[in-house]
Structure formats: C-alpha cells, structure tokens
Write a protein that holds these residues in place. Sequence first.
Motif, PDB file in Angstrom:
ATOM      1  N   ASP A  60      41.871  49.043  27.088  1.00 31.63           N
ATOM      2  CA  ASP A  60      42.521  49.642  25.916  1.00 31.63           C
ATOM      3  C   ASP A  60      41.449  50.021  24.901  1.00 31.63           C
ATOM      4  OD1 ASP A  60      42.238  47.462  23.801  1.00 31.63           O
ATOM      5  OD2 ASP A  60      43.284  46.333  25.358  1.00 31.63           O
ATOM      6  N   ALA A  61      41.841  50.628  23.806  1.00 34.78           N
ATOM      7  CA  ALA A  61      40.891  51.213  22.847  1.00 34.78           C
ATOM      8  C   ALA A  61      39.931  50.204  22.229  1.00 34.78           C
ATOM      9  CB  ALA A  61      41.644  51.941  21.742  1.00 34.78           C
ATOM     10  N   ARG A  62      40.297  48.941  22.164  1.00 34.50           N
ATOM     11  CA  ARG A  62      39.475  47.948  21.492  1.00 34.50           C
ATOM     12  C   ARG A  62      38.891  46.889  22.424  1.00 34.50           C
ATOM     13  NH1 ARG A  62      38.830  49.388  17.057  1.00 34.50           N
ATOM     14  NH2 ARG A  62      40.150  49.885  15.324  1.00 34.50           N
ATOM     15  N   THR A  63      39.032  47.052  23.729  1.00 33.97           N
ATOM     16  CA  THR A  63      38.595  46.017  24.662  1.00 33.97           C
ATOM     17  C   THR A  63      37.737  46.594  25.790  1.00 33.97           C
ATOM     18  OG1 THR A  63      40.706  44.904  24.263  1.00 33.97           O
ATOM     19  CG2 THR A  63      39.412  44.117  26.113  1.00 33.97           C
ATOM     20  N   LEU A  64      36.673  45.871  26.095  1.00 36.38           N
ATOM     21  CA  LEU A  64      35.863  46.159  27.288  1.00 36.38           C
ATOM     22  C   LEU A  64      36.069  45.008  28.254  1.00 36.38           C
ATOM     23  CD1 LEU A  64      32.276  47.343  26.239  1.00 36.38           C
ATOM     24  CD2 LEU A  64      34.054  48.675  27.323  1.00 36.38           C
ATOM     25  N   LEU A  65      36.205  45.340  29.530  1.00 34.12           N
ATOM     26  CA  LEU A  65      36.355  44.325  30.556  1.00 34.12           C
ATOM     27  C   LEU A  65      35.141  44.407  31.479  1.00 34.12           C
ATOM     28  CD1 LEU A  65      38.223  42.171  31.816  1.00 34.12           C
ATOM     29  CD2 LEU A  65      39.193  43.996  33.219  1.00 34.12           C
ATOM     30  N   VAL A  66      34.395  43.301  31.541  1.00 35.24           N
ATOM     31  CA  VAL A  66      33.187  43.237  32.367  1.00 35.24           C
ATOM     32  C   VAL A  66      33.482  42.320  33.552  1.00 35.24           C
ATOM     33  CG1 VAL A  66      30.738  42.644  32.383  1.00 35.24           C
ATOM     34  CG2 VAL A  66      31.783  43.486  30.281  1.00 35.24           C
ATOM     35  N   GLN A  67      33.506  42.908  34.759  1.00 34.97           N
ATOM     36  CA  GLN A  67      33.789  42.135  35.963  1.00 34.97           C
ATOM     37  C   GLN A  67      32.553  42.134  36.858  1.00 34.97           C
ATOM     38  OE1 GLN A  67      37.347  44.505  36.982  1.00 34.97           O
ATOM     39  NE2 GLN A  67      38.446  42.559  36.943  1.00 34.97           N
ATOM     40  N   PRO A  68      31.866  40.980  36.961  1.00 38.81           N
ATOM     41  CA  PRO A  68      30.652  40.918  37.776  1.00 38.81           C
ATOM     42  C   PRO A  68      30.963  41.099  39.260  1.00 38.81           C
ATOM     43  CG  PRO A  68      31.019  38.852  36.590  1.00 38.81           C
ATOM     44  CD  PRO A  68      32.175  39.732  36.311  1.00 38.81           C
ATOM     45  N   TYR A  69      30.037  41.750  39.954  1.00 38.38           N
ATOM     46  CA  TYR A  69      30.162  41.909  41.398  1.00 38.38           C
ATOM     47  C   TYR A  69      29.957  40.561  42.084  1.00 38.38           C
ATOM     48  CZ  TYR A  69      29.516  46.788  40.066  1.00 38.38           C
ATOM     49  OH  TYR A  69      29.626  48.014  39.466  1.00 38.38           O
ATOM     50  N   ASP A  70      29.114  39.733  41.495  1.00 43.23           N
ATOM     51  CA  ASP A  70      28.823  38.398  42.020  1.00 43.23           C
ATOM     52  C   ASP A  70      29.306  37.383  40.980  1.00 43.23           C
ATOM     53  OD1 ASP A  70      27.798  36.071  43.049  1.00 43.23           O
ATOM     54  OD2 ASP A  70      25.690  36.681  42.942  1.00 43.23           O
ATOM     55  N   ALA A  71      30.272  36.555  41.352  1.00 34.83           N
ATOM     56  CA  ALA A  71      30.872  35.605  40.407  1.00 34.83           C
ATOM     57  C   ALA A  71      29.855  34.638  39.817  1.00 34.83           C
ATOM     58  CB  ALA A  71      31.998  34.837  41.083  1.00 34.83           C
ATOM     59  N   THR A  72      28.757  34.377  40.530  1.00 33.85           N
ATOM     60  CA  THR A  72      27.759  33.440  40.015  1.00 33.85           C
ATOM     61  C   THR A  72      27.000  34.020  38.823  1.00 33.85           C
ATOM     62  OG1 THR A  72      26.082  34.235  41.571  1.00 33.85           O
ATOM     63  CG2 THR A  72      27.439  32.363  42.281  1.00 33.85           C
ATOM     64  N   ALA A  73      27.085  35.316  38.631  1.00 36.78           N
ATOM     65  CA  ALA A  73      26.361  35.954  37.533  1.00 36.78           C
ATOM     66  C   ALA A  73      27.152  35.949  36.227  1.00 36.78           C
ATOM     67  CB  ALA A  73      26.010  37.396  37.911  1.00 36.78           C
ATOM     68  N   LEU A  74      28.382  35.454  36.263  1.00 36.87           N
ATOM     69  CA  LEU A  74      29.254  35.496  35.085  1.00 36.87           C
ATOM     70  C   LEU A  74      28.637  34.812  33.866  1.00 36.87           C
ATOM     71  CD1 LEU A  74      32.104  36.523  34.341  1.00 36.87           C
ATOM     72  CD2 LEU A  74      32.944  34.243  34.821  1.00 36.87           C
ATOM     73  N   LYS A  75      28.113  33.589  34.063  1.00 35.58           N
ATOM     74  CA  LYS A  75      27.514  32.847  32.938  1.00 35.58           C
ATOM     75  C   LYS A  75      26.286  33.567  32.376  1.00 35.58           C
ATOM     76  CE  LYS A  75      29.892  28.948  32.612  1.00 35.58           C
ATOM     77  NZ  LYS A  75      30.862  28.893  31.531  1.00 35.58           N
ATOM     78  N   ALA A  76      25.464  34.124  33.262  1.00 35.83           N
ATOM     79  CA  ALA A  76      24.258  34.831  32.818  1.00 35.83           C
ATOM     80  C   ALA A  76      24.625  36.069  32.003  1.00 35.83           C
ATOM     81  CB  ALA A  76      23.399  35.231  34.016  1.00 35.83           C
ATOM     82  N   ILE A  77      25.651  36.792  32.432  1.00 38.30           N
ATOM     83  CA  ILE A  77      26.093  37.982  31.700  1.00 38.30           C
ATOM     84  C   ILE A  77      26.643  37.584  30.339  1.00 38.30           C
ATOM     85  CG2 ILE A  77      27.794  39.854  31.674  1.00 38.30           C
ATOM     86  CD1 ILE A  77      27.478  40.007  34.739  1.00 38.30           C
ATOM     87  N   GLU A  78      27.447  36.510  30.317  1.00 36.12           N
ATOM     88  CA  GLU A  78      28.021  36.032  29.056  1.00 36.12           C
ATOM     89  C   GLU A  78      26.902  35.655  28.072  1.00 36.12           C
ATOM     90  OE1 GLU A  78      31.359  32.844  27.516  1.00 36.12           O
ATOM     91  OE2 GLU A  78      30.255  32.396  29.365  1.00 36.12           O
ATOM     92  N   LYS A  79      25.904  34.938  28.565  1.00 39.86           N
ATOM     93  CA  LYS A  79      24.777  34.516  27.728  1.00 39.86           C
ATOM     94  C   LYS A  79      24.005  35.733  27.205  1.00 39.86           C
ATOM     95  CE  LYS A  79      20.642  31.645  27.893  1.00 39.86           C
ATOM     96  NZ  LYS A  79      19.750  30.876  28.759  1.00 39.86           N
ATOM     97  N   ALA A  80      23.786  36.724  28.065  1.00 39.62           N
ATOM     98  CA  ALA A  80      23.048  37.928  27.664  1.00 39.62           C
ATOM     99  C   ALA A  80      23.796  38.693  26.576  1.00 39.62           C
ATOM    100  CB  ALA A  80      22.811  38.831  28.871  1.00 39.62           C
ATOM    101  N   ILE A  81      25.120  38.771  26.703  1.00 40.83           N
ATOM    102  CA  ILE A  81      25.914  39.481  25.692  1.00 40.83           C
ATOM    103  C   ILE A  81      25.865  38.729  24.365  1.00 40.83           C
ATOM    104  CG2 ILE A  81      28.255  40.184  25.051  1.00 40.83           C
ATOM    105  CD1 ILE A  81      28.716  40.791  28.062  1.00 40.83           C
ATOM    106  N   MET A  82      25.935  37.391  24.437  1.00 43.35           N
ATOM    107  CA  MET A  82      25.867  36.599  23.198  1.00 43.35           C
ATOM    108  C   MET A  82      24.516  36.760  22.506  1.00 43.35           C
ATOM    109  SD  MET A  82      27.862  33.028  23.371  1.00 43.35           S
ATOM    110  CE  MET A  82      28.074  32.520  25.050  1.00 43.35           C
ATOM    111  N   ASN A  83      23.440  36.829  23.294  1.00 37.38           N
ATOM    112  CA  ASN A  83      22.102  36.937  22.724  1.00 37.38           C
ATOM    113  C   ASN A  83      21.738  38.355  22.292  1.00 37.38           C
ATOM    114  OD1 ASN A  83      21.721  34.219  23.132  1.00 37.38           O
ATOM    115  ND2 ASN A  83      20.689  34.477  25.095  1.00 37.38           N
ATOM    116  N   SER A  84      22.535  39.332  22.690  1.00 37.69           N
ATOM    117  CA  SER A  84      22.225  40.723  22.333  1.00 37.69           C
ATOM    118  C   SER A  84      22.611  40.971  20.874  1.00 37.69           C
ATOM    119  CB  SER A  84      22.980  41.682  23.247  1.00 37.69           C
ATOM    120  OG  SER A  84      24.355  41.657  22.926  1.00 37.69           O
ATOM    121  N   ASP A  85      22.268  42.171  20.396  1.00 35.28           N
ATOM    122  CA  ASP A  85      22.537  42.491  18.991  1.00 35.28           C
ATOM    123  C   ASP A  85      23.819  43.310  18.808  1.00 35.28           C
ATOM    124  OD1 ASP A  85      21.725  44.821  20.127  1.00 35.28           O
ATOM    125  OD2 ASP A  85      20.294  45.366  18.561  1.00 35.28           O
ATOM    126  N   ILE A  86      24.742  43.266  19.788  1.00 37.51           N
ATOM    127  CA  ILE A  86      25.957  44.080  19.648  1.00 37.51           C
ATOM    128  C   ILE A  86      26.976  43.443  18.715  1.00 37.51           C
ATOM    129  CG2 ILE A  86      25.687  45.270  21.845  1.00 37.51           C
ATOM    130  CD1 ILE A  86      27.787  43.439  23.052  1.00 37.51           C
TER     131      ILE A  86
END
Length: 184
Positions: A60-86
């Motif tokens: 929807d207009a206000r939501t992005l959905l990020v679905q990892p191809y490899d489920a083990t990468a979920l935590k790493a992606i979450e951490k990277a998004i938290m540490n980014s400047d977005i």
Amino acid sequence: MKQQLNQAKEKMQKTLDSLSREFAAVRAGRANPDILNKVQAEYWGAMTPVTQMASVSVPDARTLLVQPYDATALKAIEKAIMNSDIGINPNNDGKAIRLTFPQLTEERRKELCKSCKKYGEEAKVAIRSIRRDVMDKFKTMKKNSELTEDEMKQGEKDLQKIVDKFCEDTDKMVAAKEKEILSI
C-alpha cells in the motif's frame, strides 16, 4: 575540440542521472523501494545490497514489504535497515519485514528540501569541475598549437552554453523534487 565538448556533455548527463538517483532515494512520505538501494547487510561474510537479498514490494502507499529469499538473512536485513539513515524502524514478523512510512511533518519536509538543495549544489559543483577540466584541455591544446586563439574562445563559449543548460536542468530537477515533497 568537438570531442571534448561531447565528452563533457556525457559526463554532465551522468551527473544529472546520479542526481536523479539521489532524489529517488529521498523519502517523500510514500513507500518507495528505491529507499533501500543504499542499504547493505552482511550476508555470508560480505556486504550485500538488501535489494539483492530480498524482494521488495509496495502493498500500500505507506508500507514496504521486504521478503528475503533466504530466511536466515532476515535478522541481518532488519539490523541493516535499523542502522541505515532512512529513519524507519522495521517490523519483523518472522517471515518478512514491514516498513511503515509515517506522515511527514512540516519540519521533516523542510529538512528534505534542504538536502535536495544540497544534492543539487553538489551536482552543479561536479558540472563546473567538468568545465574546468575541459578548459584545461583547451589550454593545453592551444599551447601545443592544436587550437588557434579564435577556436579556443569559441570552444569556451560553446562549453559555457552547455554548462548553463545543465545547471538550469539541475535547478529544475531540484524545484520539481521540492514541489513533490511540499505537496504530499
């Protein structure tokens, strides 16, 4: 001389393309997958762009959905998004990450406009740097008797016209992005 002018045009166009990419990553209150282009997560010991590790969709207009191809990468992606400047906290549901974009405040809109102007100024500096490099080439060519004084003066005029056009285009891009940010 024509070759130098054409090379300068190409480089200046690349500068505008780069500015366009920068503007695409500016969060303007709507969910835009481009905002994740610069975010990298550690995956198997190497920094990998999140966009290569997961599918990014806009449910929807206000939501992005990020679905990892490899489920083990979920935590790493979450951490990277938290540490980014977005500036958005990810919501991890165990299978995917949701990024919910809040409504922009007036103060945040002004900050975004300021950063857009900064990007525009950086692009103009790059364009002027290209002009300086070409002018140096012209002077070297004149010194080596490859150009006459008149040809050099004409080349300088033509180069300045190109620079003026690209600076004007940069200003138009900045104004359009500011209008987009303030009208949301």
